[in-house]
Design a protein around this motif. Structure first.
Motif, PDB file in Angstrom:
ATOM      1  N   HIS A  94       0.800  -1.225   0.000  1.00 35.89           N
ATOM      2  CA  HIS A  94       0.000   0.000   0.000  1.00 35.89           C
ATOM      3  C   HIS A  94       0.840   1.286   0.000  1.00 35.89           C
ATOM      4  CE1 HIS A  94      -3.878  -1.974   0.401  1.00 35.89           C
ATOM      5  NE2 HIS A  94      -3.311  -2.809   1.251  1.00 35.89           N
TER       6      HIS A  94
ATOM      7  N   ALA B 236      -4.727   2.306  -2.277  1.00 37.33           N
ATOM      8  CA  ALA B 236      -5.748   1.279  -2.090  1.00 37.33           C
ATOM      9  C   ALA B 236      -6.472   1.093  -3.412  1.00 37.33           C
ATOM     10  CB  ALA B 236      -6.729   1.682  -0.990  1.00 37.33           C
TER      11      ALA B 236
ATOM     12  N   SER C 145      -9.662   0.876  -3.944  1.00 39.45           N
ATOM     13  CA  SER C 145     -10.936   1.591  -4.040  1.00 39.45           C
ATOM     14  C   SER C 145     -11.174   2.394  -2.762  1.00 39.45           C
ATOM     15  CB  SER C 145     -12.086   0.595  -4.206  1.00 39.45           C
ATOM     16  OG  SER C 145     -12.196  -0.202  -3.029  1.00 39.45           O
TER      17      SER C 145
ATOM     18  N   ASP D 162     -13.719   1.985  -0.875  1.00 36.13           N
ATOM     19  CA  ASP D 162     -14.165   1.007   0.126  1.00 36.13           C
ATOM     20  C   ASP D 162     -12.974   0.365   0.830  1.00 36.13           C
ATOM     21  OD1 ASP D 162     -16.869   1.480  -0.289  1.00 36.13           O
ATOM     22  OD2 ASP D 162     -17.102  -0.197  -1.686  1.00 36.13           O
ATOM     23  N   GLU D 163     -11.956  -0.008   0.063  1.00 37.39           N
ATOM     24  CA  GLU D 163     -10.761  -0.584   0.688  1.00 37.39           C
ATOM     25  C   GLU D 163     -10.066   0.459   1.554  1.00 37.39           C
ATOM     26  OE1 GLU D 163      -6.868  -3.291  -0.306  1.00 37.39           O
ATOM     27  OE2 GLU D 163      -7.388  -1.754  -1.779  1.00 37.39           O
TER      28      GLU D 163
ATOM     29  N   ALA E 114     -11.793   0.729   4.849  1.00 34.14           N
ATOM     30  CA  ALA E 114     -11.480  -0.416   5.702  1.00 34.14           C
ATOM     31  C   ALA E 114     -10.079  -0.290   6.302  1.00 34.14           C
ATOM     32  CB  ALA E 114     -11.606  -1.715   4.913  1.00 34.14           C
ATOM     33  N   ILE E 115      -9.126   0.180   5.509  1.00 36.36           N
ATOM     34  CA  ILE E 115      -7.762   0.386   6.005  1.00 36.36           C
ATOM     35  C   ILE E 115      -7.764   1.400   7.137  1.00 36.36           C
ATOM     36  CG2 ILE E 115      -5.542   1.448   5.361  1.00 36.36           C
ATOM     37  CD1 ILE E 115      -5.857  -0.036   2.638  1.00 36.36           C
TER      38      ILE E 115
END
Length: 88
Positions: free
Chosen positions: A36, A55, A57, A59-60, A63-64
């Motif tokens: 990343h 990332a 997206s 969304d990812e 989450a990260i």
């Protein structure tokens, strides 16, 4: 992969915040190991910092950020932005 920026401000006393810094640092190193390209730091003036990372997206990226120990333990308020690079 797109780049993302988490801009944060502290919400807790420095003594509490500092308890989670080692876990945050370890988390960022894990992100680097996973590809990343994360970088993290704080402002020279007191009161906040930033984490920059790639990332797949939004969304990812969310989450990260949610898994960051500083966020998960309620130490910071943050804004998350996708960063569109113009010149490299």
């Amino acid at each position: 992969m797109p780049w993302f920026v988490k801009i944060e401000t502290g919400m807790v006393d420095k003594r509490i915040f500092d308890q989670y810094v080692p876990a945050h640092t370890a988390y960022v190193k894990e992100l680097i190991d996973k590809g990343h390209k994360a970088k993290t730091g704080y402002w020279a003036e007191k009161g906040g910092g930033m984490m920059l990372f790639e990332a797949a997206s939004m969304d990812e990226a969310k989450a990260i950020v949610a898994a960051d120990p500083l966020v998960a333990n309620g130490c910071v308020n943050y804004q998350l932005h996708e960063w569109k690079i113009v010149v490299e």
